[in-house]
Design an enzyme around this catalytic site. Structure first.
Site, PDB file in Angstrom:
ATOM      1  N   GLU A   1      19.229 -16.545  -6.460  1.00  0.00           N
ATOM      2  CA  GLU A   1      18.519 -15.269  -6.603  1.00  0.00           C
ATOM      3  C   GLU A   1      18.055 -14.745  -5.245  1.00  0.00           C
ATOM      4  OE1 GLU A   1      15.662 -15.241 -10.139  1.00  0.00           O
ATOM      5  OE2 GLU A   1      16.339 -17.311 -10.061  1.00  0.00           O
TER       6      GLU A   1
ATOM      7  N   SER B   1       9.264 -23.928 -13.215  1.00  0.00           N
ATOM      8  CA  SER B   1       8.297 -22.848 -13.385  1.00  0.00           C
ATOM      9  C   SER B   1       6.922 -23.481 -13.386  1.00  0.00           C
ATOM     10  CB  SER B   1       8.563 -22.149 -14.705  1.00  0.00           C
ATOM     11  OG  SER B   1       7.365 -21.594 -15.208  1.00  0.00           O
TER      12      SER B   1
ATOM     13  N   LYS C   1      11.940 -24.826 -17.721  1.00  0.00           N
ATOM     14  CA  LYS C   1      12.705 -23.991 -16.801  1.00  0.00           C
ATOM     15  C   LYS C   1      13.333 -24.761 -15.635  1.00  0.00           C
ATOM     16  CE  LYS C   1      12.901 -19.908 -16.766  1.00  0.00           C
ATOM     17  NZ  LYS C   1      11.876 -18.878 -16.563  1.00  0.00           N
TER      18      LYS C   1
ATOM     19  N   HIS D   1      34.572  -6.226 -17.232  1.00  0.00           N
ATOM     20  CA  HIS D   1      33.430  -5.564 -17.893  1.00  0.00           C
ATOM     21  C   HIS D   1      32.462  -6.593 -18.483  1.00  0.00           C
ATOM     22  CE1 HIS D   1      35.950  -1.874 -17.843  1.00  0.00           C
ATOM     23  NE2 HIS D   1      36.915  -2.716 -18.137  1.00  0.00           N
TER      24      HIS D   1
END
Ligand code: ARG
Length: 458
Positions: free
Chosen positions: A290, A277, A283, A156
């Site tokens: 992804e 970024s 970043k 979980h």
């Protein structure tokens, strides 16, 4: 120009209809298989006396020339042809005259396309398997490197029990190993030759389908001509297998994305496999992971598309079936890219074992072991579970962890607690005690690594 199939009609079609109908812009990638299939067909026709053996030889030479010219770039695809099969036959006829027109005896484009796609996909399947084996090798090496690194295992997405990072990684190696086996299984059914089924009903010529199939390295022939030209279940099967691979990759990707976040900081991806970024200088984005996660959606779409196309189609060939190719080509290209990038990303990834251990220390993930301690000292598990829960609750209220309570504090809950309890709830002990087969102990992880290395000879 009139079509090669001009006969009943003049074979002159509307330009828009032609473009709509044509598949050469995507089926041209099967040129090699189409030509090899045709060479075998000519050989069979010659051997069976359906055409002269000398004629068969000339046709084969002609086809070899077309293959060489396509590969050297001397010959270009004529995109006005309806499909790759028509293109090859057209060039052959241009080069050999009437003899070229004999090639299409005792076959149809319906069995020809079914043959080509099987031949094309079995090669792709082999390539995917090779890439997966290499990927498993990379994962297994990483697991070896981090077989002692303790981190929380989650259920979980809540800290559950301590495990070693090698164990988590080997879970993926096991999944990928089944993906590899699944592909081998798919190949068995794919590698059956439909050629000789002809348009739908077989042929009046005395052909030798087995000869042609063996010559093309098939394991057998389709035993029903309608089935041979109608089904694309092997495409569906490969698409399903690829979809399952993508499920595995996307779960792994998701974990890598989480682990490399500031919140977790369990792993650091190499600069080579991350992006910056355009506006936020701090970043380091896990774009590759992804994208793998994102591309999973389109592969599922490819599978759904073909399932839907085939659903309810009457036998035998229907033009709908031309829609079988773009989806599977896309899925095959996508999965190959994803596996290769993923392997590089994992290979160059480093684990922050200190952060992993710190996270494991904070989450009461040894509470099960605390309960097990009481069980070993005579308490029934449910009662032990309750006491452990109460102790956790005390810790939370007092901002402590299980390791920081004193023996006296423990004894307030049960006099079964003794000094040896601290060793029992030590994270290293917790992991080492998980000796059940397939558990997270370092020994078990080593056994898993050995099993996978032996299985794939890596
Ligand atoms: N381009 C077609 C396909 O991909 C080849 C088979 C066409 N056969 C036919 N009778 N129209 O399915």
């Amino acid at each position: 120009m009139a079509k090669m199939w001009a006969g009943r009609t003049a074979g002159i079609t509307n330009k828009l209809a032609d473009d709509f109908n044509s598949s050469i812009h995507f089926d041209k990638r099967m040129y090699k298989q189409d030509i090899e299939g045709s060479m075998s067909h000519a050989l069979m026709l010659g051997k069976c006396g359906i055409i002269g053996e000398d004629e068969a030889e000339k046709i084969i030479e002609g086809l070899k020339g077309i293959l060489a010219d396509l590969e050297s770039g001397k010959l270009e695809f004529d995109l006005t042809c309806e499909d790759i099969h028509m293109f090859v036959e057209q060039v052959l006829t241009e080069r050999l005259g009437d003899l070229g027109k004999k090639l299409h005896t005792a076959r149809s484009r319906n069995d020809q396309v079914a043959l080509d796609i099987r031949m094309y996909l079995r090669e792709e399947l082999d390539e995917i398997q090779e890439l997966l084996i290499d990927f498993v090798r990379v994962i297994t090496n990483k697991a070896e490197q981090y077989k002692n690194a303790i981190l929380p295992g989650y259920t979980h997405l809540q800290r559950a029990q301590p495990i070693v990072f090698g164990h988590q990684l080997m879970a993926y190696a096991m999944m990928i190993s089944r993906d590899i086996e699944r592909l081998s299984d798919c190949r068995k059914r794919m590698n059956i030759s439909p050629i000789g089924s002809c348009a739908l009903a077989g042929t009046t010529y005395e052909t030798d389908r087995e000869f042609e199939a063996e010559n093309l390295n098939f394991d057998g022939i389709c035993l029903n001509s309608l089935d041979g030209v109608s089904d694309r279940d092997f495409v569906l099967e490969l698409l399903s297998d690829i979809s399952i691979i993508m499920v595995h990759l996307s779960r792994f990707a998701e974990e890598i994305i989480l682990w490399s976040s500031w919140e977790f900081k369990f792993v650091e991806l190499s600069d080579e496999y991350t992006t910056g970024s355009s506006i936020m200088p701090q970043k380091k984005n896990p774009d590759m992971a992804e994208l793998v996660r994102g591309k999973t959606g389109r592969v599922f779409g490819d599978l759904m598309g073909l399932l839907t196309t085939l659903k309810g189609l009457p036998l035998a060939y229907n033009k709908d079936m031309q829609e079988d190719k773009e989806g599977i080509f896309d899925a095959v290209d996508t999965v190959k890219m994803c596996i290769e990038v993923f392997a590089g990303m994992v290979d160059t990834m480093t684990a922050n074992t200190e952060n992993m251990l710190n996270a494991a220390k904070k989450g009461f993930i040894n509470a099960t072991d605390l309960a097990d301690y009481l069980v070993k000292n005579g308490l029934p598990f449910r009662s032990a579970y309750k006491i452990s829960g109460q102790i956790v609750s005390k810790c939370i209220a007092e901002d402590k962890v299980l390791e920081s309570l004193t023996l006296e504090e423990y004894r307030e809950f049960s006099d079964l607690f003794n000094e040896d309890l601290f060793k029992e709830i030590d994270l290293v002990t917790c992991v080492e005690k998980r000796i059940s087969k397939g558990g997270t102990s370092v020994k078990s992880v080593e056994e898993q690594i050995k099993y996978i290395r032996e299985k794939f000879n890596i």
